[in-house]
Enzyme design. Structure first.
Site, short mmCIF file in Angstrom:
data_model
loop_
_atom_site.label_atom_id
_atom_site.label_comp_id
_atom_site.label_asym_id
_atom_site.label_seq_id
_atom_site.Cartn_x
_atom_site.Cartn_y
_atom_site.Cartn_z
N CYS A 14 0.83 -1.19 0.00
CA CYS A 14 0.00 0.00 0.00
C CYS A 14 0.87 1.25 0.00
CB CYS A 14 -0.91 0.01 1.24
SG CYS A 14 -1.93 -1.46 1.42
N GLY A 48 2.10 -2.80 4.41
CA GLY A 48 2.89 -3.99 4.71
C GLY A 48 2.06 -5.22 4.92
#
Length: 621
Positions: free
Chosen positions: A2, A76
């Site tokens: 992201c 993550g």
């Protein structure tokens, strides 16, 4: 993977929602599936999502806790989130999604900063505490995920990418010492960025921002001080077990998953363990070159056939000239590791088939896989046993040598006369002080004449607590080169293709175990990665174990003489923005000597070429 960003309300202008949307939009490649913002009276947050787990959309970010106190943006993967979720459920927490984001948010609510001790994964995240009016942010232990920030008293902003901060007017003034760092290392080491006003949160650190005060704290480090003592067979069996477990936990995904395969020891071992663990055919991807000196694709293809993987390969021809400006844009700051080109292409071909790819990154830094470790060992032996007067005499005798054995002997003697830390600094840098003085403009040279870029290496070499020289330089590379170069390259090039890359050999449990393995079992005589090769021996085969290491090397010198020549000449000599920093006639001399084929100045010229393209792309002050 992201993209995350945020800023205090006073940095977002009269139309804060629009500002957050701009910060988010410039990172769409990091998360093309969805993007949202959060805004209250004090803080704004935004997030781009690449959906990997829980594809329903219930895990949208920014995500706010049920009581409304905490809001998180997270980049993550937390590999042990299911285990953490069970423990939090036992404490009374209730979950509404299947995401690791919600588990991470609950972990912080339950344990505060201590939650970092329990997390296993790669991450950069920020949590806004509406009740206390403070921000907590953390970066993973080894620096797989980026975190940039700007701080000036009551103004604070952060992002996964520098370009997001530039969208809200953070200053573009170049830090001249960072430019020196870049020319030396080919990247800008943390905590600096190329810009004076933008910093990097260091790996293994977290920060808190509250009431105009910023505090940064280290929460993890690598300990080399406690070597394990056991039978070598026991050590290799335990190492293989730990790596297999690290691979297994990285196979959790709700989207297609595959692997990078170079044909070397590390990636082959990871793919072999995936094939043994995964219940479906593994998809593998590799990049090749027409230049056989730089091509390992044939070995990767043979190994893929042996395992029966679904293999995909792509050969790079004259493409670098067509994509290099795009890569410069994705890197945000000058970055001159030329292997970013094949890394981009292997990410591109992987993304056509999968959304997540496992890699073999970390094997060299954990287990002493680079040739430089062997060279440095000889230098250190010479430093200990050969009189300095003899080294100086040999160095004078060989100082006119331009190439061949005498040139290598000259380099060995010169490095042996330096301190261990200074010598390793020379090993890890790519332009000599003499070259730098010649190509730098008079004004630029005066501005940085008191600056010593070796401080980055010395800082970590001196901090290392290992019992010998090899452990100290391995620690230095784990803390400096790995996050600054290798992981930055993989993150930027994979995210340019909206691909998530997972690295089992960089699991913090593997790093901690590797740090306890005696140096003699890493560099054993002249055999690099000795214990890792023993552990992987049966699953990858002797042909791979004993083949000479190649590395992700590109035909850089030839590219500059042929495919990239017109673009490079234009960038080096027609870009007026280069003049304040460089003496162009000296660069012309290097360029002409390189084009003649008699000398190879490819790396220095490439770094200057990339810097010029970066100047054109970002137009700093």
């Amino acid at each position: 993977m992201c993209g995350i960003a945020g800023a205090t309300r006073n940095m977002l202008g009269d139309f804060p929602e629009k500002s957050l949307e701009r910060m988010n939009a410039v990172m769409t490649h990091r998360g093309p599936d969805m993007g949202d913002i959060f805004l209250d009276a004090s803080m704004g947050l935004c997030h781009r999502r690449l959906s990997i787990i829980d594809l329903s959309g219930d895990g949208r970010q920014p995500m706010t806790s049920a009581d409304g106190r905490f809001t998180i943006v997270f980049n993550g993967e937390i590999y042990n989130f299911q285990e953490l979720r069970r423990a939090l459920s036992d404490r009374g927490f209730r979950f509404h999604t299947r995401t690791d984001t919600e588990v991470l948010l609950a972990s912080y609510a339950a344990y505060g900063p201590a939650c970092l001790e329990q997390i296993r994964g790669m991450f950069a995240f920020a949590i806004w505490d509406r009740l206390e009016g403070g921000l907590f942010a953390a970066r993973d232990r080894i620096g797989k995920k980026p975190f940039y920030y700007y701080f000036a008293e009551d103004r604070f902003a952060f992002s996964s990418e520098i370009k997001s901060l530039l969208e809200i007017g953070v200053g573009r003034e170049i830090d001249p010492t960072a430019l020196i760092d870049y020319l030396k290392y080919l990247y800008v080491p943390h905590p600096k960025s190329i810009y004076r006003q933008i910093r990097k949160l260091e790996p293994g650190h977290y920060l808190t921002y509250r009431n105009g005060a910023l505090k940064i704290t280290e929460y993890w480090d690598v300990d080399f001080s406690r070597p394990v003592r056991a039978d070598i067979t026991e050590l290799e069996e335990e190492l293989l077990h730990k790596i297999e477990e690290a691979v297994r936990c990285r196979l959790i995904s709700d989207v297609p998953l595959g692997a990078f395969l170079s044909g070397g020891v590390d990636s082959s071992g990871i793919v072999a363990l995936m094939a043994r663990t995964k219940d479906r055919t593994v998809k593998t991807c590799t990049i090749g070159f027409d230049d056989k000196k730089h091509d390992e694709a044939v070995y990767a293809k043979a190994f893929a056939a042996r395992l029966g993987t679904d293999h995909h390969e792509y050969y790079i021809h004259d493409e670098p000239a067509r994509i290099i400006k795009k890569l410069v844009w994705h890197c945000d700051e000058p970055f001159a590791d030329s292997s970013m080109v094949p890394t981009y292409y292997v990410s591109e071909i992987a993304r056509k088939n999968v959304t997540v790819a496992l890699s073999g990154d970390g094997g060299d830094e954990n287990f002493a896989g680079y040739d430089k470790y062997t060279v440095d060992r000889y230098e250190n032996l010479a430093r200990q046993w050969v009189p300095g007067s003899l080294l100086s005499g040999v160095m004078r005798f060989t100082q006119e040598a331009e190439r061949g054995p005498l040139k290598r002997l000259h380099s060995l003697c010169r490095s042996s006369l330096l301190s261990p830390a200074e010598a390793f600094y020379v090993t890890n840098t790519f332009i000599t002080d003499r070259q730098l003085r010649r190509v730098a403009s008079d004004s630029f040279r005066k501005e940085v004449e008191a600056y010593d870029p070796s401080g980055h290496v010395k800082k970590f070499y001196d901090k290392a607590n290992g019992p010998d020289h090899l452990s100290r330089i391995l620690y230095t590379d784990l803390k400096l080169y790995l996050p600054g170069d290798i992981l930055a390259k993989v993150d930027r090039m994979s995210m340019a293709n909206s691909l998530e890359v997972r690295s089992p050999l960089l699991d913090h449990k593997i790093i901690e175990y590797a740090a306890r393995i005696p140096s003699s079992l890493k560099l054993h005589g002249t055999t690099q990665k000795y214990l890792l090769k023993r552990a992987f021996g049966e699953i990858v085969g002797k042909d791979i174990i004993h083949r000479e290491k190649h590395g992700f090397v590109v035909p850089l010198a030839d590219w500059l003489r042929h495919e990239l020549r017109p673009m490079a000449e234009d960038a080096l000599f027609a870009n007026e923005q280069m003049a304040p920093y460089f003496h162009l006639p000296e660069i012309r001399t290097l360029w002409d000597r390189h084009l003649s084929g008699k000398e190879d100045h490819g790396t220095v010229l490439w770094s200057l070429f990339i810097f010029s393209l970066w100047l054109e792309c970002f137009k700093p002050q």
